[in-house]
Design an enzyme around this catalytic site. Structure first.
Site, short mmCIF file in Angstrom:
data_model
loop_
_atom_site.label_atom_id
_atom_site.label_comp_id
_atom_site.label_asym_id
_atom_site.label_seq_id
_atom_site.Cartn_x
_atom_site.Cartn_y
_atom_site.Cartn_z
N HIS A 241 0.83 -1.21 0.00
CA HIS A 241 0.00 0.00 0.00
C HIS A 241 0.87 1.27 0.00
O HIS A 241 0.72 2.14 -0.86
CB HIS A 241 -0.91 -0.02 1.23
CG HIS A 241 -1.78 1.18 1.37
ND1 HIS A 241 -3.11 1.18 1.02
CD2 HIS A 241 -1.52 2.44 1.81
CE1 HIS A 241 -3.63 2.38 1.24
NE2 HIS A 241 -2.68 3.16 1.71
N GLU A 242 1.78 1.35 0.96
CA GLU A 242 2.60 2.55 1.06
C GLU A 242 3.51 2.69 -0.17
O GLU A 242 3.79 3.79 -0.64
CB GLU A 242 3.44 2.55 2.35
CG GLU A 242 2.61 2.51 3.63
CD GLU A 242 1.49 3.54 3.69
OE1 GLU A 242 1.60 4.60 3.03
OE2 GLU A 242 0.48 3.29 4.38
N HIS B 123 1.59 4.43 -2.84
CA HIS B 123 1.66 5.89 -2.68
C HIS B 123 3.00 6.40 -3.18
O HIS B 123 3.10 7.44 -3.82
CB HIS B 123 1.54 6.27 -1.20
CG HIS B 123 0.14 6.25 -0.66
ND1 HIS B 123 -0.89 6.94 -1.24
CD2 HIS B 123 -0.38 5.65 0.43
CE1 HIS B 123 -2.00 6.75 -0.53
NE2 HIS B 123 -1.71 5.97 0.49
N HIS C 215 3.16 6.73 -6.86
CA HIS C 215 2.40 7.90 -7.30
C HIS C 215 3.29 9.16 -7.20
O HIS C 215 3.29 10.01 -8.08
CB HIS C 215 1.17 8.04 -6.40
CG HIS C 215 0.05 8.85 -6.99
ND1 HIS C 215 -1.10 9.12 -6.30
CD2 HIS C 215 -0.11 9.45 -8.19
CE1 HIS C 215 -1.92 9.85 -7.06
NE2 HIS C 215 -1.33 10.07 -8.20
ZN ZN Z 1 -2.87 5.22 2.06
#
Ligand code: ZN
Length: 684
Positions: free
Chosen positions: A473-474, A477, A480
């Site tokens: 998940h991190e 990010h 991105h």
């Molecule tokens: Zn998040």
């Protein structure tokens, strides 16, 4: 006369070396304020010169402002980061002294009528000469000027400014109360039987902690790994209750004799937010927040949450009934995680804790980097010559082939383990933003921070699969932030992206942590080196649907509480927080926590983070992510054409376009909740 009180000279201040990576190990609390003051003074002088220009062009006013924001973020990011991961009294004091300075400066900039006029002029007269990206920079800035009150008369504008400063301070106090309360809390256990089932590393640490202060037995802290282990594996019901009570009353009047009570802080925050929203002509803080979101109205958000709640409720009721039947008793809030873990283990033969030996961190990282490589054609390599703030922190560079050579385009620090004085949870943060301006360029650098159980002795750290998903998940990010191809800092990476769409890349990447071929790659038993067997993989994958209805309702409960709080607050009376919590639970929840649960007092996301009236964005983005992943699975999880389209329309585009337009371009239609419900096994 020079003495110990002299400020360090700029040249020796590690925060004022703008062209290098931050020299984290050199940064001292006494560097912070001089660096911030010097930078703000220099920037104010430059802004004054820009404001005096007559009819400046895009290059004369917009680009310099973009440059200034980049530079300031670059100096402040390491400070904010260190305050979160190596909190000390002295650093916290410096950090807090600078918050109002920065907030004042940002408000000044955002409320500059001269700049507003200059940007408006650029939008009207230079538009034909601007690229689409440049036009968007100007449009977004104009929107933000208006939201910062630039059109207000001078008295309300002053008030708005003051409110923003006070809000920054209240947010910091909120977080401090939570952190202090957790750091102070300890529980002395003298009977080994009380610790039955608890992770042995945590027991060993607790024993060392007791020995360090000359006590017999074990001292438990309120860090996340300890809390999670006791709640999911601790066989002692009284011990679970002790930890549950401590955790769910953090920073409330019910703990520490009210020393860290966040109730008055929350009251201030809500009052100030409402006042700010009203000054700008919005009925509520929720309406104000939506001005920069993908969701179009309060009604749309509430209806979205209620629609999901309706879809999930029958599944959640069935799941809770099954759980109570399995436990053979009526369950309290501190029993749910424990019995869920047992039910999951009996049904799927999977225990998160028992999976740890299969997920050594180095193997997981290697597999994760392989996924990124297959999807996006990038390579990730560690560099060991980079200065950090702690021995366990690592640094990785991202590169891709360019004209036959590996070209580095970004990097990240990974701070994986829990330790004292480190904020709990996991997050990605910007260390350096990407820019490509006439005045110079910079490659993006990110922070990936987790709170995994630290390694024991020489063995590598072992993760649960939940940890693995968190890491993915991190990392999403991070991609991105790092894969952006936007040149202007205000729209690069996650900047300028609608809040409710910002979790799309992170939740999208999570899907890969559940793919059989990825599990094959990221798992290797610490002793045998064997990956998870097919049967183990299938059992693990089945857990994704396990209690999905209950989990969905829990998220909706938090989201609905947050959104209603910020849309129903009225200045004539502070809403009764607990009554609202209760109303939301009555509507949504299947499991009712005890009346003394005070979760709002430590709900940092909405009171100290950026999620005010925005917690719904987790579910909102989950819908986007599941629908995005469905586009991949239609063509194969690693389909390169779909991956390229995803990068081109969403991942690399930052805030350069409207989130809904970007999604529609990628998917060929607006988002659909169907794929998420199917992923969770909740009937449509
Ligand atoms: Zn998040």
């Amino acid at each position: 006369m020079p003495g110990p009180m002299t400020s360090p000279s700029p040249s020796s201040n590690p925060l004022l070396q703008p062209d290098a990576l931050p020299a984290f190990s050199q940064i001292r609390p006494e560097h912070v304020e001089p660096a911030v003051r010097a930078t703000l003074a220099r920037q104010r002088a430059r802004i004054a010169a820009l404001q005096a220009l007559d009819a400046p062009s895009f290059a004369e006013v917009v680009e310099p402002i973009e440059e200034l924001q980049h530079e300031l973020a670059r100096i402040w990011a390491p400070v904010g980061h260190l305050n979160a991961v190596t909190n000390s009294d002295a650093l916290r004091e410096s950090y807090n002294r600078c918050l109002p300075l920065l907030s004042e400066f940002q408000t000044e900039l955002a409320q500059s009528e001269a700049l507003y006029r200059a940007y408006s002029r650029v939008a009207q007269h230079d538009a034909a000469a601007l690229t689409a990206e440049q036009k968007r920079v100007v449009e977004q800035a104009l929107r933000d000027f208006r939201l910062a009150g630039v059109a207000l008369a001078s008295k309300p504008q002053q008030r708005f400014k003051q409110i923003m400063m006070e809000l920054a301070q209240r947010g910091a106090s909120f977080e401090e109360n939570v952190l202090d309360c957790m750091n102070e809390w300890q529980h002395h256990v003298t009977d080994a039987a009380q610790l039955a089932g608890v992770n042995s590393n945590i027991v060993t640490q607790a024993q060392a902690r007791a020995a360090a202060v000359g006590k017999e037995g074990w001292l438990l802290g309120l860090d996340q790994p300890t809390y999670q282990s006791v709640m999911t594996e601790g066989e002692s019901r009284p011990l679970r209750r002790v930890l549950y009570e401590a955790w769910s009353t953090r920073a409330s009047a019910l703990t520490g004799e009210g020393r860290w009570d966040n109730a008055p802080v929350i009251a201030d925050i809500l009052r100030l937010r409402q006042e700010a929203a009203e000054l700008l002509g919005f009925a509520s803080y929720a309406e104000y927040a939506l001005a920069t979101r993908m969701a179009r109205s309060s009604g749309e958000v509430i209806e979205f949450l209620r629609k999901l709640a309706r879809a999930a409720r029958p599944a959640a009721e069935r799941e809770f009934a099954e759980l109570q039947a399995f436990a053979g008793q009526s369950l309290e809030a501190w029993d749910v995680a424990f019995w869920s873990e047992r039910l999951q283990r009996s049904r799927h033969n999977v225990s998160q804790e028992a999976l740890r030996p299969w997920f050594p961190l180095p193997r997981v990282l290697e597999g994760l980097f392989e996924v990124a490589g297959r999807l996006f054609g990038i390579q990730i390599r560690e560099r060991r010559d980079v200065d950090t703030w702690h021995d366990s922190v690592r640094y990785f560079e991202l590169s891709r082939d360019h004209a036959g050579r590996a070209e580095v385009f970004g990097a990240f620090y990974l701070d994986p383990y829990a330790r004292p004085k480190k904020r709990n949870g996991a997050w990605m943060d910007q260390c350096i933003g990407r820019k490509s301006l006439p005045s110079g360029s910079a490659l993006p650098v990110a922070h990936l921070v987790c709170n995994f159980l630290p390694p024991q002795g020489d063995a590598p750290a072992l993760l649960t699969h939940t940890d693995v998903v968190t890491l993915f998940h991190e990392f999403g990010h991070g991609l991105h932030h790092l894969m952006t191809c936007v040149d202007y800092p205000s729209l690069a990476g996650i900047n300028g992206v609608a809040w409710d769409a910002v979790e799309l890349p992170s939740q999208f990447i999570e899907n890969y942590a559940w793919q059989p071929e990825v599990l094959q790659q990221i798992s290797a038993h610490i002793e045998t080196g064997e990956p998870l067997t097919n049967a183990q993989q299938q059992q693990l994958i089945a857990t994704q649907r396990f209690q999905a209805g209950l989990a969905t309702l829990r998220q909706i409960e938090l989201a609905l509480f947050d959104f209603r709080l910020h849309s129903e607050y009225r200045p004539e009376g502070v809403p009764d927080l607990l009554a609202l919590v209760d109303a939301v639970r009555t509507e949504v929840a299947v499991i009712k926590p005890p009346a003394w649960n005070r979760f709002p007092m430590s709900f940092s996301h909405i009171f100290a983070g950026g999620y005010a009236a925005g917690y719904y964005s987790y579910k909102w983005a989950e819908v986007l992510a599941a629908d995005t992943f469905a586009a991949f699975t239609e063509n194969g999880a690693f389909d390169s054409a779909t991956a390229r389209r995803f990068v081109d329309t969403i991942l690399a585009r930052g805030g350069t376009r409207d989130a809904l337009d970007a999604f529609v371009e990628f998917r060929g239609r607006p988002p659909d909740i169907g794929p998420l419900l199917r992923q969770h096994g909740i009937a449509v």
